[in-house]
Write an enzyme that holds these catalytic residues in place. Structure first.
Site, short mmCIF file in Angstrom:
data_model
loop_
_atom_site.label_atom_id
_atom_site.label_comp_id
_atom_site.label_asym_id
_atom_site.label_seq_id
_atom_site.Cartn_x
_atom_site.Cartn_y
_atom_site.Cartn_z
N PRO A 66 -14.80 -47.82 -35.41
CA PRO A 66 -14.94 -49.10 -35.87
C PRO A 66 -13.85 -50.07 -35.86
CG PRO A 66 -14.98 -47.19 -37.75
CD PRO A 66 -15.13 -46.87 -36.32
N HIS A 67 -13.61 -51.32 -35.52
CA HIS A 67 -12.85 -52.09 -35.22
C HIS A 67 -12.91 -53.02 -36.02
CE1 HIS A 67 -15.84 -51.48 -32.26
NE2 HIS A 67 -14.72 -53.08 -31.69
#
Length: 150
Positions: A66-67
């Protein structure tokens, strides 16, 4: 950016994180990160959730990336090793056990792409079991060993 630069961005390793689903995990991660990067936890959660709703950040083999991008922050990578694997709708249908959260400054959009590309390449060489049942320091040592071999 090389592996050494990437490894130097890993700020925290947290183990034995429990959540019932990925969104509860994002809530916990957001609360943890808020004080680390001096950003409201609700904003972090909303951005992680929005990104995940666009498509799964699971990259297979038990890993997720996730970013998000935030204005004015320093590059940050946190590793969260889960107590119990979670369904992330991965393309390989494997549950996720290790989550690498990448925060990037929005002022440097190419940095996030470089970071994610290098992380994905690096994680192809890892077995998720290498992260399980280890403490934070053992994981950091493992990553540093990998860095020296690259």
């Amino acid at each position: 950016m090389d592996f050494k630069d990437l490894i130097s961005q890993i700020n925290d390793v947290e183990v034995d994180i429990y959540a019932k689903d990925k969104f509860e995990l994002f809530q916990k991660i957001s609360q943890y990160l808020a004080s680390k990067v001096n950003v409201d936890s609700n904003l972090i959660y909303d951005l992680l959730r929005e990104r995940e709703l666009l498509g799964s950040t699971a990259i297979g083999n038990g890993f997720a990336l996730p970013h998000l991008k935030l204005k004015g922050i320093k590059p940050y990578i946190g590793i969260f090793v889960l107590k119990t694997p979670l369904d992330f709708d991965a393309i390989d249908n494997m549950p996720v056990s290790v989550v690498f959260v990448v925060l990037s400054p929005s002022e440097k959009p190419s940095l996030q792409l470089k970071t994610l590309t290098l992380l994905a390449k690096m994680l192809k060489n890892f077995d998720v079991d290498s992260f399980l049942n280890k403490n934070s320091q053992e994981i950091k040592n493992y990553l540093n060993t990998f860095e020296k071999n690259e």
